[in-house]
Structure formats: C-alpha cells, structure tokens
Design a protein around this motif. Structure first.
Motif, mmCIF file in Angstrom:
data_model
loop_
_atom_site.group_PDB
_atom_site.id
_atom_site.type_symbol
_atom_site.label_atom_id
_atom_site.label_comp_id
_atom_site.label_asym_id
_atom_site.label_seq_id
_atom_site.Cartn_x
_atom_site.Cartn_y
_atom_site.Cartn_z
ATOM 1 N N PHE A 1 -1.460 35.177 29.397
ATOM 2 C CA PHE A 1 -0.209 35.032 28.674
ATOM 3 C C PHE A 1 0.479 33.730 29.025
ATOM 4 O O PHE A 1 0.487 33.291 30.158
ATOM 5 C CB PHE A 1 0.727 36.191 28.983
ATOM 6 N N LEU B 1 3.549 33.154 29.388
ATOM 7 C CA LEU B 1 4.923 33.592 29.646
ATOM 8 C C LEU B 1 5.423 32.998 30.957
ATOM 9 O O LEU B 1 4.648 32.555 31.792
ATOM 10 C CB LEU B 1 4.986 35.122 29.731
ATOM 11 N N PHE B 2 6.746 33.011 31.090
ATOM 12 C CA PHE B 2 7.381 32.450 32.280
ATOM 13 C C PHE B 2 8.048 33.582 33.040
ATOM 14 O O PHE B 2 9.015 34.181 32.563
ATOM 15 C CB PHE B 2 8.393 31.384 31.868
ATOM 16 N N ASP B 3 7.525 33.858 34.219
ATOM 17 C CA ASP B 3 7.909 35.054 34.975
ATOM 18 C C ASP B 3 9.396 35.154 35.279
ATOM 19 O O ASP B 3 9.956 36.239 35.254
ATOM 20 C CB ASP B 3 7.154 35.083 36.307
ATOM 21 N N THR B 4 10.014 34.045 35.618
ATOM 22 C CA THR B 4 11.393 34.142 36.108
ATOM 23 C C THR B 4 12.420 34.026 34.988
ATOM 24 O O THR B 4 13.611 33.990 35.258
ATOM 25 C CB THR B 4 11.687 33.056 37.159
ATOM 26 N N LEU B 5 11.944 33.965 33.749
ATOM 27 C CA LEU B 5 12.881 33.922 32.633
ATOM 28 C C LEU B 5 12.929 35.287 31.948
ATOM 29 O O LEU B 5 12.040 36.114 32.125
ATOM 30 C CB LEU B 5 12.459 32.846 31.628
ATOM 31 N N THR C 1 5.623 42.350 49.531
ATOM 32 C CA THR C 1 6.535 41.291 49.962
ATOM 33 C C THR C 1 6.741 40.292 48.838
ATOM 34 O O THR C 1 7.637 39.471 48.877
ATOM 35 C CB THR C 1 5.958 40.539 51.170
ATOM 36 N N ASP C 2 5.864 40.389 47.836
ATOM 37 C CA ASP C 2 5.934 39.468 46.716
ATOM 38 C C ASP C 2 6.817 40.088 45.636
ATOM 39 O O ASP C 2 6.550 41.188 45.164
ATOM 40 C CB ASP C 2 4.507 39.269 46.176
ATOM 41 N N PRO C 3 7.900 39.403 45.267
ATOM 42 C CA PRO C 3 8.791 40.010 44.258
ATOM 43 C C PRO C 3 8.097 40.247 42.917
ATOM 44 O O PRO C 3 8.578 41.041 42.109
ATOM 45 C CB PRO C 3 9.918 38.980 44.115
ATOM 46 N N PHE C 4 6.952 39.590 42.679
ATOM 47 C CA PHE C 4 6.236 39.826 41.430
ATOM 48 C C PHE C 4 5.096 40.834 41.617
ATOM 49 O O PHE C 4 4.267 41.015 40.739
ATOM 50 C CB PHE C 4 5.659 38.508 40.880
ATOM 51 N N TYR D 1 -6.272 43.147 48.823
ATOM 52 C CA TYR D 1 -5.829 42.387 49.997
ATOM 53 C C TYR D 1 -5.752 43.297 51.229
ATOM 54 O O TYR D 1 -6.067 42.888 52.337
ATOM 55 C CB TYR D 1 -4.470 41.719 49.730
#
Lengths: 309, 512, 359
Positions: free
Chosen positions: B93, B95-99, B268-271, B303
């Motif tokens: 995609f 897309l822009f994750d933080t928008l 720990t990753d906000p995404f 992981y």
C-alpha cells in the motif's frame, strides 16, 4: 534577586535561544522530509561569517541577514546535491559539510577577526517598549527575535495546516508511496534542505551581527549540534523546539549569573553546562524507543532514488 | 474496429521496458473494454507490476503506444493518469502510517481539499460501496483489510474509468475476498473497467471476464478464464503443469521439539501488534502451519521465536529446554533454525558474497574457530549448498543481491538445512518466488519433516499451508487459535478464524 | 541530459578510482580558487603540495602529521564499518593527552623513560577509552545517539583541559601562561630519524596498522560488525551481540585517539597546552572515509591529509594565505569523494532530452 534582574535574565535567555530556534526549526523541516543533515554547525558558521562580512563591508544589516541566509542555503545545496542527486550517505556528508564549513569560514573570515561592528539594535516600539517589565520582556528585542517568532508560527502552520506541509510529511514518512502517488520526492527534499540551510544561515547571522557583533573562528561553538539534539528532544514538534531552545538559552545564561552570585566554580565547568545539558536531554528522550519511533519521520536518513524503487 | 463501435477503454500496443539487467516488458499488447474485469496473470517477475506502473504513469516505457478511449496518450505522471480517470490500488500500500485516513486520501487527490467536505465524501462513498471507513483515524491503527479499503476508496472518489488492482487479495481472508469481489463486480456493472493483477488461478476464474497471461515479460496468451481450467491457465503462465508433491502416507510424529508456552508480549512498536497467550507445540516429524492476514502478530511472534527479541525463560521451550531468554545465537545452539520472510537484509546481507553469507549463521559451527574466519571452509560449505539446493548463481563469490528472489531463498533454506536443524521455523517460504522454486522448497520442507525435524511454517498463502501442513493454527489480533489437523478443517473454517478477533474488534469500535 | 543508471553489479574499478577522482577534483577546484585569489596557480600548487616535502625535514613533518591521523582513522574505522559513528575522537584525543600528561607530571623525575613512557601510553589509551565509554554506555543503555554525545564531549574535554592548565596543573614558573610545565626528558619520545622531528610514536601507528589489517580480514567479530553496518537486521537475525559491537567500535576509536594524543604531548609538544591537536580527531574521520575504512587506504589518505596540513602552513608563509585553507581542502576532498562514490553503484549515461522523461 529583584524583579529587574529576573527580567534581564529572562530577556537574555530569549536572546541566547534565538540562534537555536532558527537552526533547529530549519532542521526540523529538513528531517520532516526524511533527510538528516548533520551539517547544521557548518551552515551556521558559514552564515555567520558571510553575514558579518556583508555587514562590515556595506553597513547594511538587513542585507547581511539575507546574505547569511543565502550562504547557509548555498552550503545546503552542496549537501543536497551529494545526498539527494548522488545518493551519498547523509551522515558522512553532513559531517563533511560541518568540517568544510568550519574551514571555509575560518579561511574567508581571517581578515575580519578584529573588525568592530555596530550590531543589530533593539527596536523600540512607542509605548509598548516602555511598559514596565512587559516592555523589556516582550517588546525590546532586535528584529530577528521577532522574525524567529514569525518563523515558528509560519512553520507550524505550514506543517500542520497547509497541503504543501502534508506533502512534505508524506515524503518523509514514505518516499516510495509519495513517489507512487506522483509527488516529486527529490524536489520536495531539495526545497526542505535549502530552507533548512537558510534558517541555519540566519541563526549564524544573528550570532555574528546581533548577539555578539564580531567574528571569531568557530564562534557557533557547537550550537548547530545542539540544534540537532533539540529536534530529537522536541520529538519533531515545532512547539517543543521553541521550549527546548528557551531551556538551553536559560542554561547558557545561567553560567554567567551563577558566578555573579558568588559561587566558587571554575568558569570552565559552567561553560560545560549547555553540552552536558544536551547529553542529559538526549538520554531522557531516547530512553523510550517507542516515542522516537512514533514521531521520527520513518524514512529519516535513508537515501532514496527513483530508479531504485 | 468499425466507426460507431465504442473504442476500448485502454489499449496498449508494443509496450517495451528494459532495465539494465532485465527486459521487464517486451512488445506487450493489451486491450481492456469498458466495464470489463480483465485479469493480468503471471508469475512473480513476469512483468505485471512494471506494466501496471507504465499505465499509471509511474514508469515510462522505452517504446510502444497507449490509447485511452481510442485516443493516443502519453501518461507522464500518476497525476495525469488520475486526470484521465485511472486509479490504482497498490500491492504494497502507498499509505502513510502517521497520517489520518482523510489526509491519506487528500494526498491522492490533485486539487486542494476542504478537509471537512472531504471527510463527508469519504463516509458517503465508502458506505455506498460497503467499504466502511472512519476518516479521522490514523492509518497505523487500521487492520490490513481496512488499509486496502482506504486505497480503494481513494480511487473511487475520483470516479475512475479504469481501476488497477495489484494482487489485492494477498492480504484478505477468504470471506473478505468475496466481499471485495462483490464491490468489484458492482463497479464493473457501473461501467468501470478493472485491470486485475494476480497469480491466483481460482480467483481469476471466478471473477474475470478476460485474462491476458504474461511470462518472462511477454504475452503468452489471452483467454476467457471462465472457460479455462486451472491446469490450462497454469500452462500458459508457467509453461508447464503445476507440480504435485510427494508425501509419505504414514508419518511418525515424535516428541514436542518446539513449545510456545503462554507467550504474551506487549509491543514496544506503536505500529505493532501485542501477542496474547500464544500457545503451540510442534512435534518432531510434523509440519505445523500458522495462517493469518499479515499484521496480526506474525512478525512479533517470529521475533519472539527466533530470539531476535528475547523475553521470559519459560515462554519458549526448544527440545524441552527453556529458551525464551536466549538470543538468536543461543537458540541456534539448541538446534533451532530460522528462515525469515525478508531474505535480503535479514536472512542474508545483500552486498556480501554467498560465502560470507554462509558465515552469517554458520559462524557458530566449524566455519569460524576461536573467533577467526575459516575461509576455505566457508567456500566449501557455500559451494556444496549451491549444488545441493540447485541455486542459480555466478559462483560462491556472487553477491547475494545479484540472485533472483527464488534463488536467494533456496540458498538461505539450504544454508539452514546444512546446519542440521532439529526445529525449523520458516516464514513465507515461497513469497515472491517463481513456481519452480516454490515447489522445490515445499518438497524440501516435506522431506525435512519426514526425516524427523519439527517444522513450523508461517504463511499468508492458505493453499500452500493446506498442501504441506499436518496441522494449522490461525493468528488473528495477536492471538493464536488451537492447531487443527488439516484433514479436520477447511479453507472456509480457517478463513473465518482469520477474520476472527480483529474483525470483531473493529466492528465493536464502529458500533460504539 | 545526463542521467544516472544503476549498474547491475557494483564497479570494483570505481572503488579504487573514486578517491583518485576526488583528489583530482579537489586539485582542480583548488587551483581555480587560488587563481581567483590572484595567485598564479602553478606557484600556488608548488607552494602547497611540493614545497612542504621537498626536503628531508619536510618529509619527516609529513610522517609526524600522518601518524596520528592514520592511527585515529584506524580506530574509527572499526566502528564506522558497523555504522557506529564516533565523531568525538578529538575529545578522546584530548582526554588521552590529559591522562598521559597527568602521569608525566605525577611521576616527574621519579622514574626512567622505560617505565614512564609505557605508563603514559597506557594511561593515554585508557583516558581515550574512558571518554569513548560515555557514548558507548549511553547508546547501549538508553539508545542515545553516539553521534551527538561523542561530539558534545569534545567541547567538554576541551574545557577540562582548559581548567587544568589554567588551574591545578598550571606551571608555577610559567609566567601565568595557561600551560603545564614542560615534561622531563624521560617523558619525551626519542627521535627516530636524524634531521627530523619524527619520534617513536610512529611505531604505535605501524603496529596498529598490522593489527587492524589482521583484525579486519580474519576476525569473526570484524565480519560481524561489517554485517551490522550493512544490514542491521541481519546481524540481529544471526544473533550477533550488538552491545559488544557498540562498545568495541567506540572503545577502539577512543583507544586510538588516546594513544595519538599521548604521542602528541610526549612528542612534538612536550607539555599540556591548548591546542594539543590541530583537529586531528575530525580530520581522521575524513581519512577513514577517503581510505575506504581499509588499512592500506587509510595510510595513503593520512599522507594526503597530512600534506594538506603542511600545505596550509606553507601557503601561509609563502603566499600569505590563511592557514585555514587546509580545512577547506580537507572538507572538499571528502565532499568530492562522497560525490564520486555514486559511480560505484551507478553509471552516467547521456540521454537525449526528449526521451528522458520527467523523473
């Protein structure tokens, strides 16, 4: 400490924060586009020397500011060409820019080290400037201080309210996606880098024609690096850059007043304060990797080229 | 073509695009009629994506011409493509994750938008087509399926005449695929043409009116997929029949080799996705599969299993030993081998030679001694791996990135197998790999489990899991369902589980 | 218009050619600058690049300056290969000099050179390592950028030195000048080449060179650090100890810089004062890059950079140009190298404007 002294200290704090505000806000815009320019110190010092030379030769202080901005942008253009068009490592190129800038400024500024200059004067606004306390605190600075405020508001509006700012953030977030939508990633980044250079140049100009109107080799004294740290500390938000810069201005000013209070500390240790404070705030902010991850532009520092994606 | 006939929506004539090392498209002809759902079928690397990027103005062809509704056009940029009425939904995609959703959509529209009016239009269009979206949500908080909706709605707002969809179903559950097909059919009925890129034969037979098949950058045929069999389409696509697998009828399943024990982990990753109470055991001699739409915690689980992000001791047991706190090297010493989904950059260092890439995980065996590299040994090892696993490379000195995706994968799988695994964890074993290499790798995994190794496969390809696994579990919203024997379940049931937690979660939020 | 096209495989030729190309560009631009400044270019070239080394003494000066540059660059290369950016070598050099100088002052006229000099070098290495351990600790413990921390510590180290020579360590018989007393002769490195100032410190650099050569080629940890630099996720996947690499990368640079600082104060300077180094710690960053992070390349690059230092001094005397011109040349060299490196992965191709398209 009486009220007047306090006002004086606060006003001095603002004055000390201004070069950091210019440089850090400029770098903020650069980093928002996904580019890490470690050459802020070099751009600042070149801006400082060019501004000083212009002022010394022509006596035109406003022209000096413009020349300082252009000099910073010129340095940024070299950085942009090497990292954006030629895809070189941004960390190494930024370092090269700083080393080059310090050398270049020392070289061309050699003849100006003992030149005296009438620096930029505080403007005086009728009535307002003569108000008690508020007059000194808000209405008695030189024009660049107000320009810094304008720059802050403008950048905040640009980043969060304008379509161009949205595009800039999108490019920093995911250059490949932005490219796929048809945005010119490299062009956006060039513009951001040039803007950052001009802002660093103005920051340098402020130092050499307003804050301490003289030219001395390496007179930026690490402020460019502190500005870089401020951007991280501010988690890439303009408002926090402003607050951070004022804090650092306060630390810088504190060293003079601690001695004034009769505290027996060698001056060298007081001079260390801004550098140590930088390290401390960096530690505090980087402890939490999630905060950095959420706020840092996702493509920060990574080379990008049309042909590779 | 007669004068009063409607011209084709899109016609490509003799499109050629060369890259320094490969001819991606060679003299491609393609005709798409108004309202037609046209499949572009081909293996990975057949040139489908390049061709679509040419139509969308991202890539410029070296030669050839494009006709749009009968007019010759040059499509110089995506903006121009959009102005013509071409929309594209990307596989990865754009897309822009933080928008927010609305900001993402605004970026794809070429005029300045009033954000409030845009939000209202988004809600309206998305509801009309059964693709519900909340305009003000941040994209990184959306599920993969919701992200695809954003991409589709983004195109629909421009009222496209041609919609390009690049492998749209790879991120969807079988049920969601059906819903997508409904939307697409409806669009086609309204007169929008759809160019549907896929390598999945069944889907194309179900959905598309016409199929153009690509192989090695050339058109190898055009067909009506509804009249073709999967076998005949496969022959057009790969030049031979789809391979069959040999598996032993009786399998001796031994002791548990890999046990995941109430593994919970806040991301720990906000995404990222948090794992909740994951429970699974993989026994010697069996292949267990984990299905799921990507982004449901598979990355985090991998992981945690590989040791790249160690955790609590008792969370992971390898051959009965507590290994949860060990890093990747520590777990390797217990007999775990791991093949990650990202081959270049994680499973191998792109710039380094195959020899040095052997050392990447082989350093703890005899390839290094007392901290010094044994160059003769790594060369020997690397050459043996190339030969045994049929890796096509210009010798053991070739850089990893000079190999095709399938050959890199064969080398990495080969390297891990030559290091004598007792447990193998492998992610997306055949993702982006050509059919020949894919069947080789699947057969290798079957043989491996036959020899008594415990194998855990994480894949988004349900067909693949049903082909090789003994048991299948489903990952959804960070939770793992109980593993069921393949013979006791169906694609339908697994599909429901895949949509499970996450879909409920999203619909609850919408209801609230 | 000219366009860049990716090469199918990196060009090995350009790996070697690009530094030479960068040097040539630097010379061309340098000559242009000299001409603009009203200097005949050939005379300027002679004064800058030939004059400083056309006698035995000048050759010795070249070695004296290239020795610390090569030594520090070797240490930095260990970290740079793993993308660990220690840019504070200048501060580590100063800390090394302070530690060594402290030993020299503390043991003043109490022991022989055979004991004192080794002690000074050990102290110097430890001093540099101590200073480098601060960014290493903060990076491994708090994930703090080692770039900014190591750089900030340069300023701090300078201030520490300033305090010492203004305060506790100031030479009481020094007429108030901010400097320590001169070291006794057993704290001074012996001269190695008759007629020059080349001192025994150069042996440290030669030893470091051999060690680095073996380390980079044969040791597993150097391979692992290279992996971490090229593909950090692959290093994690392989289970390499990331913290160990950060520590090693920073400490190697710190030790090298500390040794270089010791050799400066125990060599040509012979006391503690400001400045100890004309920016060796920063110039060594350029040396490391221009030398391709490879020992042989680093030696060649260090000679070139040392020549630029000498050329600047010579230009000041002969042409009345500011000595700072060295810095301009050094910066340009790194710039041009970074620019020409694009040709390793890309080739230039002339594309007629019409078909080039807007990219």
């Amino acid at each position: 400490m009486d009220m007047n002294t306090l006002v004086l200290i606060l006003a001095a704090t603002v004055a000390a924060a201004i070069p950091l505000i210019f440089a850090a806000l400029g770098e903020l815009v650069v980093e928002k586009s996904g580019v890490l320019n470690l050459g802020v110190e070099g751009m600042m010092v070149v801006g400082a020397v060019f501004a000083f030379m212009t002022a010394a030769e022509t006596g035109q202080l406003w022209l000096a500011v413009i020349v300082g901005a252009l000099a910073g942008a010129g340095m940024a253009l070299m950085f942009g060409f090497i990292t954006l068009s030629l895809m070189a490592n941004q960390v190494a190129t930024g370092l090269a820019l700083t080393i080059f800038g310090i050398g270049l400024s020392a070289f061309i500024g050699q003849g100006y080290t003992s030149v005296a200059l009438d620096g930029l004067k505080e403007i005086s606004i009728p009535v307002l400037s003569s108000l008690p306390i508020v007059g000194k605190l808000l209405f008695s600075y030189n024009i660049l201080v107000y320009l810094a405020v304008v720059a802050f508001v403008g950048i905040w509006w640009f980043l969060y309210k304008s379509r161009a700012g949205l595009i800039l953030r999108a490019v920093g977030e995911s250059p490949s996606s932005a490219h796929a939508l048809g945005y010119r990633v490299i062009r956006v980044r060039y513009l951001a880098v040039l803007f950052g250079g001009a802002m660093a140049g103005v920051g340098g100009a402020y130092l050499s024609i307003a804050y301490t109107p003289l030219w001395a080799e390496g007179m930026t004294a690490g402020r460019g690096w502190i500005a870089l740290a401020l951007v991280v500390f501010a988690t890439w938000r303009p408002g926090r850059v402003l607050i951070g810069a004022l804090l650092f201005g306060g630390v810088t000013i504190a060293q003079f007043h601690v001695q004034g209070l009769g505290v027996e500390i060698p001056s060298q240790f007081l001079s260390m304060l801004p550098y140590l404070a930088t390290i401390i705030v960096l530690v505090l902010i980087s402890r939490d990797a999630g905060v950095i991850r959420l706020n840092a532009p996702a493509s920060l520092g990574q080379p990008w080229h049309n042909e590779l994606h | 073509m007669s004068l009063n006939a409607v011209p084709p929506r899109l016609e490509l004539r003799g499109i050629t695009k060369r890259y320094p090392s490969v001819v991606a498209n060679q003299a491609i002809d393609l005709v798409v009629q108004p309202g037609e759902i046209h499949a572009l079928l081909g293996e990975n690397g057949a040139g489908k994506s390049t061709l679509m990027k040419i139509v969308y103005g991202v890539v410029k062809p070296d030669t050839g011409s494009i006709f749009w509704n009968g007019q010759a056009v040059q499509i110089r940029s995506p903006a121009q493509a959009r102005a013509l009425g071409i929309g594209m939904v990307f596989q990865h995609f754009s897309l822009f994750d933080t928008l927010t959703v609305a900001q993402n959509i605004a970026l794809a529209l070429d005029q300045k938008q009033d954000m409030q009016a845009l939000s209202a239009r988004i809600t309206e269009v998305s509801n009309r087509y059964g693709l519900p979206l909340e305009p003000d949500r941040l994209v990184h908080l959306l599920s993969v399926g919701e992200r695809q909706r954003v991409e589709i709605v983004r195109c629909l707002l421009q009222e496209p005449q041609l919609l390009i969809m690049d492998e749209p179903t790879s991120v969807l559950t079988p049920q969601a695929v059906r819903k997508l097909f409904e939307t697409l059919r409806r669009l086609a009925a309204e007169g929008c043409s759809i160019l549907y890129i896929s390598h999945k034969l069944d889907e194309i037979r179900e959905l598309c009116h016409t199929a153009t098949v690509l192989r090695g950058g050339k058109v190898t045929g055009t067909a009506n997929p509804q009249l073709e069999s999967s076998k005949s389409l496969a022959e057009l696509m790969i030049g031979k029949e789809l391979p069959a697998y040999q598996r032993a009828s009786t399998r001796a399943v031994g002791e548990p080799r890999l046990v995941i024990n109430e593994l919970s982990r806040a991301t720990t990753d906000p995404f990222g996705t948090s794992l909740e109470q994951v429970q699974l055991s993989v026994h010697a001699g069996e292949i267990v599969g984990i299905a799921g739409v990507s982004g449901n915690g598979q990355q985090e689980l991998l992981y945690a299993l590989s040791g790249e992000q160690p955790g609590q001791r008792a969370e992971v047991l390898i051959k009965g030993q507590e290994a949860g706190q060990l890093d990747a090297a520590g777990r390797r010493s217990l007999g775990l081998r791991f093949v990650p989904e990202e081959r270049l950059g994680r499973g191998a260092v792109p710039e380094m030679s195959l020899e040095l890439n052997a050392l990447l995980t082989g350093y703890s065996s005899s390839l290094a001694q007392k901290g010094w590299i044994q160059y003769a040994k790594i060369r020997e090892f690397s050459k043996a791996c190339i030969e045994r696993f049929n890796v096509k490379a210009a010798g053991s000195q070739a850089a990893a990135k000079s190999l095709s995706g399938g050959n890199v994968q064969k080398y990495i799988v080969g390297r891990e197998l030559m290091l004598n695994p007792e447990v193998l964890v492998i992610a997306q074993p055949t993702w982006g790999v050509d059919v020949g290499a894919a069947s080789f790798i699947r057969q290798t995994l079957l043989d491996l489990s036959q020899s008594g190794v415990a194998v855990l496969v994480i894949s988004e390809e349900l067909d693949e899991l049903f082909e090789i696994c003994d048991r299948i579990a489903v990952m959804a919203g960070g939770q793992l369902s109980a593993a069921k024997p393949v013979v006791e379940t169906s694609i339908e049931e697994i599909g429901l589980l895949m949509g499970g937690t996450h879909a409920n979660h999203a619909s609850q939020q919408r209801a609230a | 218009m000219l366009r860049l096209e990716p090469r199918p495989a990196p060009s090995r030729l350009m790996v070697y050619l690009s530094p030479l190309l960068a040097m040539a560009l630097m010379l061309v631009v340098g000559m242009v600058v000299f001409t603009i400044l009203g200097q005949p270019p050939l005379k300027a070239f002679h004064a800058f690049f030939i004059e400083p080394i056309n006698d035995w003494y000048g050759f010795g000066e070249l070695l004296i300056k290239s020795s610390p540059l090569a030594l520090i660059a070797l240490g930095l290369a260990v970290g740079f290969r793993a993308n660990i950016w220690n840019i504070g070598a200048e501060g580590q050099l100063i800390m090394g000099a302070i530690a060594a100088g402290g030993v020299a002052l503390w043991l003043y006229e109490t022991t022989s050179a055979w004991i004192l000099l080794p002690l000074m070098f050990i102290a110097g290495a430890l001093g540099g390592m101590f200073w480098a351990s601060i960014p290493a600790f903060l990076r491994t413990r708090f994930n703090t950028s080692e770039i900014l921390v190591s750089l900030m510590l340069v300023y701090v180290a300078n201030l520490v030195l300033s305090w010492l020579i203004h305060g506790p360590w100031r030479d009481p018989d020094g007429y108030g000048f901010p400097q320590s007393k001169l070291f006794e002769s057993s704290a001074i490195l012996p001269i190695m080449l008759e007629g020059t100032r080349v001192h025994a410190g150069i042996f440290i650099t030669v030893l470091a060179l051999l060690a680095a050569g073996i380390f980079f080629r044969w040791s597993l940890i150097a391979f692992q650090m290279r992996v971490a630099g090229l593909a950090p996720k692959a290093a994690l996947y392989a289970g390499f100890k990331q913290k160990k690499m950060v520590w090693l990368g920073l400490l190697a640079g710190g030790a090298a810089a500390g040794l270089a600082g010791t050799a400066e104060v125990a060599g040509p300077i012979g006391q503690l004062l400001i400045p100890i180094s004309p920016g060796y710690g920063f110039a060594a960053i350029i040396v490391a890059f221009v030398g391709r992070l490879h020992p042989v390349g680093i030696v060649l690059a260090s000679l070139l950079m040392a020549l630029l230092y000498l050329g600047g001094e010579s230009a000041q005397m002969q042409l009345a140009l500011p000595a700072a011109v060295s810095g301009v040349f050094q910066g340009m060299l790194l710039f041009f190298l970074l620019a020409t490196d694009v040709l390793i992965q890309f080739k230039l191709r002339w594309v007629p404007k019409a078909s080039a398209g807007a990219v």
